[in-house]
Write an enzyme that holds these catalytic residues in place. Structure first.
Site, PDB file in Angstrom:
ATOM      1  N   GLU A  58       6.328 -14.843   0.564  1.00 18.01           N
ATOM      2  CA  GLU A  58       6.847 -14.199  -0.649  1.00 18.01           C
ATOM      3  C   GLU A  58       8.359 -14.000  -0.479  1.00 18.01           C
ATOM      4  OE1 GLU A  58       5.922 -10.024  -0.618  1.00 18.01           O
ATOM      5  OE2 GLU A  58       5.991  -9.867  -2.806  1.00 18.01           O
ATOM      6  N   ASN A  65       8.177 -11.732  -9.608  1.00 18.01           N
ATOM      7  CA  ASN A  65       7.987 -12.106  -8.201  1.00 18.01           C
ATOM      8  C   ASN A  65       7.104 -13.346  -8.249  1.00 18.01           C
ATOM      9  OD1 ASN A  65       7.279 -12.290  -5.489  1.00 18.01           O
ATOM     10  ND2 ASN A  65       7.203 -10.061  -5.219  1.00 18.01           N
ATOM     11  N   LYS A 111       3.435 -12.757  -9.717  1.00 17.71           N
ATOM     12  CA  LYS A 111       2.645 -11.674  -9.094  1.00 17.71           C
ATOM     13  C   LYS A 111       2.044 -10.748 -10.155  1.00 17.71           C
ATOM     14  CE  LYS A 111       3.293  -8.425  -5.239  1.00 17.71           C
ATOM     15  NZ  LYS A 111       4.349  -8.004  -4.246  1.00 17.71           N
ATOM     16  N   GLU A 115       9.451  -2.461  -6.071  1.00 17.11           N
ATOM     17  CA  GLU A 115       9.084  -3.709  -6.752  1.00 17.11           C
ATOM     18  C   GLU A 115       8.835  -3.485  -8.237  1.00 17.11           C
ATOM     19  OE1 GLU A 115       6.353  -5.522  -3.256  1.00 17.11           O
ATOM     20  OE2 GLU A 115       6.642  -6.784  -4.992  1.00 17.11           O
ATOM     21  N   CYS A 124       1.170 -11.337  -1.968  1.00 16.64           N
ATOM     22  CA  CYS A 124       1.244 -10.096  -1.222  1.00 16.64           C
ATOM     23  C   CYS A 124       0.225  -9.032  -1.643  1.00 16.64           C
ATOM     24  CB  CYS A 124       2.661  -9.545  -1.276  1.00 16.64           C
ATOM     25  SG  CYS A 124       2.953  -8.438   0.096  1.00 16.64           S
ATOM     26  N   ASN A 147       5.267  -9.876   2.230  1.00 17.07           N
ATOM     27  CA  ASN A 147       6.241  -9.061   2.975  1.00 17.07           C
ATOM     28  C   ASN A 147       5.601  -7.678   3.062  1.00 17.07           C
ATOM     29  OD1 ASN A 147       9.598 -10.125   2.465  1.00 17.07           O
ATOM     30  ND2 ASN A 147       7.869 -11.291   1.733  1.00 17.07           N
TER      31      ASN A 147
HETATM   32  N1  ING Z   1       4.037  -5.416  -0.028  1.00 15.62           N
HETATM   33  C1  ING Z   1       3.026  -4.594   0.316  1.00 15.62           C
HETATM   34  C2  ING Z   1       1.634  -5.194   0.432  1.00 15.62           C
HETATM   35  O1  ING Z   1       0.764  -4.996  -0.403  1.00 15.62           O
HETATM   36  C3  ING Z   1       2.661  -2.423   0.863  1.00 15.62           C
HETATM   37  C4  ING Z   1       3.000  -3.258  -0.324  1.00 15.62           C
HETATM   38  C5  ING Z   1       3.648  -2.090   1.741  1.00 15.62           C
HETATM   39  C6  ING Z   1       1.345  -2.127   1.096  1.00 15.62           C
HETATM   40  C7  ING Z   1       3.332  -1.367   2.890  1.00 15.62           C
HETATM   41  C8  ING Z   1       1.001  -1.401   2.242  1.00 15.62           C
HETATM   42  C9  ING Z   1       1.990  -1.044   3.143  1.00 15.62           C
HETATM   43  O2  ING Z   1       1.426  -5.817   1.463  1.00 15.62           O
HETATM   44  C10 ING Z   1       4.145  -6.217  -1.126  1.00 15.62           C
HETATM   45  N2  ING Z   1       5.291  -6.913  -1.182  1.00 15.62           N
HETATM   46  O3  ING Z   1       3.282  -6.273  -2.005  1.00 15.62           O
END
Ligand code: ING
Length: 307
Positions: free
Chosen positions: A47, A107, A124, A143, A169, A194
């Site tokens: 991503e 995204n 996304k 985001e 993601c 990420n």
């Molecule tokens: N990142 C995360 C994900 O779902 C997140 C959001 C961050 C979830 C930290 C849990 C912990 O993996 C993205 N970019 O969606």
């Protein structure tokens, strides 16, 4: 003759704020070349693979973040990827921030064929994080400020003699994502991510990031009889540590190959798409066993209703 797709999960180490697109694209082409040398048919990048994960900062004037977005795909900066696809005979999947001509921000992930032509684009659907500046956080995850949720829905496309889907993601944490694609006959889902190790809303989850990452992708693969290719941008990026462990997961739910570093690392596996039917035609024969009339709350409700 079984339908084997040799896949390269091209994990990326950190992309720092001052890394130029040219520097990043060079890293991507190195991984594509390595993949071609290992007879890959397809390389999957993470991503937002062209820039640092910029939603970790809140920029009140969003136009000052415009430079993190792509207004064209390909552009002069990313054309080398499309050229490499054609010259190496290698398809690729790339995550990036999309700014449309009418200034919508998504995204986005694109799937490009071995001829360098775009096969599909996915935006996304599940956008995590927050819409406004939250100064108490050690870093932002804004985001929902920088990206609109997709208006397009999940897609599954014919490619590599199989049925290929995409998600990005946070999508991988929602069983509906896999099931919608499963109901479209998906045999391989491509997913960049990420994922910071620290989750500010509930730090008790920090120690479980690796487990949760594998849990959701292995479950989604098994319960829908599909391959899942999860590819991280990871390592210490602008002071934020993010999860690696990019993985190639079989329809059985088994992890067939996994990254061991938090740097640029290519993980490959020969994925036999015919393995999917072992599950789709038995345990998860949807047409025989599912009871959609019992699932109505899934599509009629957003949140919990205590009736
Ligand atoms: N990142 C995360 C994900 O779902 C997140 C959001 C961050 C979830 C930290 C849990 C912990 O993996 C993205 N970019 O969606």
């Amino acid at each position: 003759m079984s339908r084997v797709v040799t896949v390269g999960a091209a994990q990326l180490g950190p992309i720092q704020r001052d890394h130029t697109r040219a520097e990043v694209v060079k890293r991507l082409v190195v991984l594509m070349t390595e993949a071609a040398n290992k007879s890959c048919d397809l390389v999957v990048f993470p991503e937002l693979a062209l820039t640092t994960f910029f939603p970790r900062w809140f920029e009140p004037d969003i136009t000052k973040a415009d430079h993190f977005y792509e207004t064209q795909m390909p552009s002069k900066f990313t054309q080398p990827l499309f050229d490499a696809a054609r010259s190496l005979g290698l398809a690729f999947c790339l995550g990036y921030a999309e700014l449309t001509p009418d200034r919508h921000r998504y995204n986005t992930q694109v799937l490009v064929g071995k001829n360098g032509e775009t096969i599909a684009k996915y935006r996304k659907i599940h956008v995590p994080g927050h819409e406004h500046h939250e100064p108490d956080r050690p870093f932002q995850h804004a985001e929902r400020y920088y990206f609109e949720p997709s208006p397009d829905g999940f897609g599954v496309w014919n490619a590599f003699d199989g049925r290929i889907g995409m998600m990005i993601c946070n999508d991988r944490r929602w069983p509906e994502a896999y099931r919608v694609m499963g109901l479209k006959g998906v045999e391989m889902i491509l997913c960049g991510y990420n994922t910071p190790l620290h989750y500010a809303p509930d730090p008790t989850q920090d120690r479980l990031q690796s487990f949760h990452n594998s849990l959701v992708m292995q479950s989604g693969a098994y319960q829908n009889g599909t391959w899942v290719i999860g590819v991280a941008k990871c390592g210490l990026e602008e002071g934020v540590a993010s999860l690696g462990e990019s993985a190639i997961i079989a329809p059985s739910g088994e992890i067939m190959a996994q990254a061991v570093t938090t740097d640029d690392e290519l993980v490959t596996h020969k994925c036999d798409l015919d393995w999917c039917s072992n599950y789709k035609k038995t345990l998860f024969d949807f047409d025989r066993y599912r009871r959609p009339e019992m699932y109505l709350p899934i599509t009629t409700q957003r949140g919990v209703v205590i009736d």
